[in-house]
Design a protein around this motif. Structure first.
Motif, PDB file in Angstrom:
ATOM      1  N   ASP A  21       0.871  -1.173   0.000  1.00  0.00           N
ATOM      2  CA  ASP A  21       0.000   0.000   0.000  1.00  0.00           C
ATOM      3  C   ASP A  21       0.911   1.227   0.000  1.00  0.00           C
ATOM      4  O   ASP A  21       1.528   1.535   1.021  1.00  0.00           O
ATOM      5  N   PRO A  22       1.008   1.941  -1.113  1.00  0.00           N
ATOM      6  CA  PRO A  22       1.956   3.060  -1.184  1.00  0.00           C
ATOM      7  C   PRO A  22       1.605   4.235  -0.268  1.00  0.00           C
ATOM      8  O   PRO A  22       2.466   5.059   0.026  1.00  0.00           O
ATOM      9  N   ALA A  23       0.374   4.285   0.201  1.00  0.00           N
ATOM     10  CA  ALA A  23       0.006   5.350   1.145  1.00  0.00           C
ATOM     11  C   ALA A  23       0.555   5.067   2.538  1.00  0.00           C
ATOM     12  O   ALA A  23       0.650   5.977   3.364  1.00  0.00           O
ATOM     13  N   GLU A  24       0.967   3.804   2.791  1.00  0.00           N
ATOM     14  CA  GLU A  24       1.465   3.411   4.105  1.00  0.00           C
ATOM     15  C   GLU A  24       2.911   2.916   4.094  1.00  0.00           C
ATOM     16  O   GLU A  24       3.598   2.977   5.096  1.00  0.00           O
ATOM     17  N   VAL A  25       3.355   2.387   2.958  1.00  0.00           N
ATOM     18  CA  VAL A  25       4.684   1.792   2.835  1.00  0.00           C
ATOM     19  C   VAL A  25       5.394   2.462   1.658  1.00  0.00           C
ATOM     20  O   VAL A  25       4.783   2.698   0.618  1.00  0.00           O
ATOM     21  N   GLU A  26       6.643   2.753   1.822  1.00  0.00           N
ATOM     22  CA  GLU A  26       7.510   3.306   0.770  1.00  0.00           C
ATOM     23  C   GLU A  26       7.230   4.767   0.420  1.00  0.00           C
ATOM     24  O   GLU A  26       8.147   5.539   0.284  1.00  0.00           O
ATOM     25  N   LEU A  27       5.966   5.138   0.222  1.00  0.00           N
ATOM     26  CA  LEU A  27       5.670   6.473  -0.299  1.00  0.00           C
ATOM     27  C   LEU A  27       4.787   7.317   0.623  1.00  0.00           C
ATOM     28  O   LEU A  27       4.277   8.352   0.208  1.00  0.00           O
ATOM     29  N   LYS A  28       4.642   6.886   1.860  1.00  0.00           N
ATOM     30  CA  LYS A  28       3.793   7.619   2.809  1.00  0.00           C
ATOM     31  C   LYS A  28       4.269   9.065   2.915  1.00  0.00           C
ATOM     32  O   LYS A  28       5.426   9.340   3.203  1.00  0.00           O
ATOM     33  N   GLY A  29       3.354   9.982   2.615  1.00  0.00           N
ATOM     34  CA  GLY A  29       3.669  11.398   2.699  1.00  0.00           C
ATOM     35  C   GLY A  29       4.450  11.966   1.527  1.00  0.00           C
ATOM     36  O   GLY A  29       4.749  13.152   1.497  1.00  0.00           O
ATOM     37  N   GLU A  66       0.335  12.031  -3.449  1.00  0.00           N
ATOM     38  CA  GLU A  66      -1.076  12.030  -3.098  1.00  0.00           C
ATOM     39  C   GLU A  66      -1.704  10.718  -3.553  1.00  0.00           C
ATOM     40  O   GLU A  66      -1.966  10.513  -4.744  1.00  0.00           O
ATOM     41  N   ALA A  67      -1.916   9.822  -2.616  1.00  0.00           N
ATOM     42  CA  ALA A  67      -2.501   8.512  -2.928  1.00  0.00           C
ATOM     43  C   ALA A  67      -3.971   8.672  -3.291  1.00  0.00           C
ATOM     44  O   ALA A  67      -4.655   9.565  -2.801  1.00  0.00           O
ATOM     45  N   VAL A  68      -4.436   7.786  -4.180  1.00  0.00           N
ATOM     46  CA  VAL A  68      -5.853   7.748  -4.530  1.00  0.00           C
ATOM     47  C   VAL A  68      -6.364   6.327  -4.302  1.00  0.00           C
ATOM     48  O   VAL A  68      -5.581   5.370  -4.324  1.00  0.00           O
ATOM     49  N   ARG A 105      -4.623   1.530 -10.174  1.00  0.00           N
ATOM     50  CA  ARG A 105      -3.361   2.121 -10.632  1.00  0.00           C
ATOM     51  C   ARG A 105      -2.215   1.472  -9.881  1.00  0.00           C
ATOM     52  O   ARG A 105      -2.285   1.281  -8.667  1.00  0.00           O
ATOM     53  N   VAL A 106      -1.143   1.137 -10.615  1.00  0.00           N
ATOM     54  CA  VAL A 106       0.071   0.596  -9.999  1.00  0.00           C
ATOM     55  C   VAL A 106       1.079   1.733  -9.889  1.00  0.00           C
ATOM     56  O   VAL A 106       1.257   2.511 -10.832  1.00  0.00           O
ATOM     57  N   VAL A 107       1.722   1.815  -8.731  1.00  0.00           N
ATOM     58  CA  VAL A 107       2.674   2.883  -8.420  1.00  0.00           C
ATOM     59  C   VAL A 107       4.048   2.248  -8.217  1.00  0.00           C
ATOM     60  O   VAL A 107       4.167   1.238  -7.521  1.00  0.00           O
ATOM     61  N   VAL A 108       5.069   2.827  -8.833  1.00  0.00           N
ATOM     62  CA  VAL A 108       6.438   2.358  -8.626  1.00  0.00           C
ATOM     63  C   VAL A 108       7.337   3.543  -8.335  1.00  0.00           C
ATOM     64  O   VAL A 108       7.033   4.678  -8.710  1.00  0.00           O
ATOM     65  N   LEU A 141       9.038   8.518  -9.507  1.00  0.00           N
ATOM     66  CA  LEU A 141       7.660   8.147  -9.218  1.00  0.00           C
ATOM     67  C   LEU A 141       6.921   7.988 -10.542  1.00  0.00           C
ATOM     68  O   LEU A 141       6.887   8.911 -11.360  1.00  0.00           O
ATOM     69  N   SER A 142       6.334   6.807 -10.748  1.00  0.00           N
ATOM     70  CA  SER A 142       5.654   6.511 -12.004  1.00  0.00           C
ATOM     71  C   SER A 142       4.358   5.764 -11.726  1.00  0.00           C
ATOM     72  O   SER A 142       4.250   5.040 -10.735  1.00  0.00           O
ATOM     73  N   PHE A 143       3.403   5.930 -12.648  1.00  0.00           N
ATOM     74  CA  PHE A 143       2.088   5.332 -12.485  1.00  0.00           C
ATOM     75  C   PHE A 143       1.671   4.597 -13.749  1.00  0.00           C
ATOM     76  O   PHE A 143       2.029   4.998 -14.859  1.00  0.00           O
ATOM     77  N   CYS A 144       0.857   3.550 -13.567  1.00  0.00           N
ATOM     78  CA  CYS A 144       0.266   2.838 -14.688  1.00  0.00           C
ATOM     79  C   CYS A 144      -1.165   2.472 -14.321  1.00  0.00           C
ATOM     80  O   CYS A 144      -1.390   1.696 -13.388  1.00  0.00           O
ATOM     81  N   THR A 145      -2.115   3.022 -15.042  1.00  0.00           N
ATOM     82  CA  THR A 145      -3.514   2.668 -14.825  1.00  0.00           C
ATOM     83  C   THR A 145      -3.820   1.374 -15.576  1.00  0.00           C
ATOM     84  O   THR A 145      -3.059   0.942 -16.451  1.00  0.00           O
ATOM     85  N   ARG A 146      -4.950   0.790 -15.251  1.00  0.00           N
ATOM     86  CA  ARG A 146      -5.396  -0.411 -15.957  1.00  0.00           C
ATOM     87  C   ARG A 146      -5.496  -0.140 -17.470  1.00  0.00           C
ATOM     88  O   ARG A 146      -5.039  -0.932 -18.287  1.00  0.00           O
ATOM     89  N   ASP A 147      -6.074   1.002 -17.837  1.00  0.00           N
ATOM     90  CA  ASP A 147      -6.215   1.334 -19.263  1.00  0.00           C
ATOM     91  C   ASP A 147      -4.851   1.524 -19.933  1.00  0.00           C
ATOM     92  O   ASP A 147      -4.675   1.134 -21.091  1.00  0.00           O
ATOM     93  N   GLN A 148      -3.913   2.138 -19.240  1.00  0.00           N
ATOM     94  CA  GLN A 148      -2.567   2.307 -19.821  1.00  0.00           C
ATOM     95  C   GLN A 148      -1.896   0.952 -20.038  1.00  0.00           C
ATOM     96  O   GLN A 148      -1.225   0.748 -21.046  1.00  0.00           O
ATOM     97  N   PHE A 149      -2.088   0.030 -19.093  1.00  0.00           N
ATOM     98  CA  PHE A 149      -1.519  -1.309 -19.241  1.00  0.00           C
ATOM     99  C   PHE A 149      -2.136  -2.023 -20.436  1.00  0.00           C
ATOM    100  O   PHE A 149      -1.421  -2.611 -21.271  1.00  0.00           O
TER     101      PHE A 149
END
Length: 193
Positions: A88-96, A99-101, A141-144, A177-185
């Motif tokens: 969960d990037p809002a709690e692990v690795e990227l907390k703060g 902006e998590a959604v 969305r997948v966050v890396v 910081l990078s993102f991939c939505t289901r549609d982008q995948f």
């Protein structure tokens, strides 16, 4: 008494390379394998080069006990060949740090070191990982957050639809910081999960 083999949680077939699957990681039983992988020079961006076997077992035991982080062993045709972490990037690795959604999931993956290169293998692994993550309908969305210097993983991420947003400063590294939505995948050639 024989030890129980963990159940396969997900499998996908690559048209050229065959079956890829994931099972829950067993920190104790898989610890020595993970130690070899994570301390290999190929895994430099995982920053575990000096870890001892018990350090790896302790780290992955903590992940197994966490509510917001888990790990999986990836198999190619039944043989362990990659590691996956989901968090969960809002709690692990990227907390703060962003902006998590709702529907965000974080991911790390590592392919095992090998002497034999298989064309398209790592691309098949990341596609399998993404299909696994998007098989959960709650994931939108997948966050890396790979190291900015890890240009090889940036190229792989782009192949499956990741779009970089910005560089961020983490305590241990400067990350992209990078993102991939289901549609982008799906647009990048991934299958609908």
């Amino acid at each position: 008494m024989t030890s129980r083999v963990p159940d396969i949680l997900f499998s996908a077939t690559d048209p050229l390379l065959g079956e890829f699957s994931l099972r829950t990681l067993d920190p104790v039983a898989d610890g020595s394998l993970l130690h070899r992988w994570l301390t290999h020079p190929k895994a430099e961006f995982w920053m575990r080069q000096d870890a001892r076997p018990h350090d790896i077992v302790r780290e992955y035991s903590a992940i197994a006990a966490a509510d917001d982080h888990d790990a999986f062993l990836g198999l190619h045709r039944g043989t362990p060949t990659f590691l996956v972490e989901r968090y969960d990037p809002a709690e692990v690795e990227l907390k703060g740090l962003y902006e998590a959604v709702p529907g965000d999931v974080g991911m790390h993956f590592l392919t095992a070191p090998t002497e034999t290169r298989i064309s398209g293998f790592t691309r098949a692994v990341i596609r399998t990982v993404m299909e696994f993550l998007f098989a959960d309908p709650a994931v939108r969305r997948v966050v890396v957050e790979p190291d900015v210097r890890n240009t090889a993983v940036h190229a792989l991420n782009a192949m499956v639809g990741f779009v970089p947003e910005r560089e961020i400063d983490k305590p241990e590294k400067k990350a992209l910081l990078s993102f991939c939505t289901r549609d982008q995948f799906i647009a990048a050639g991934g299958t609908k999960a």
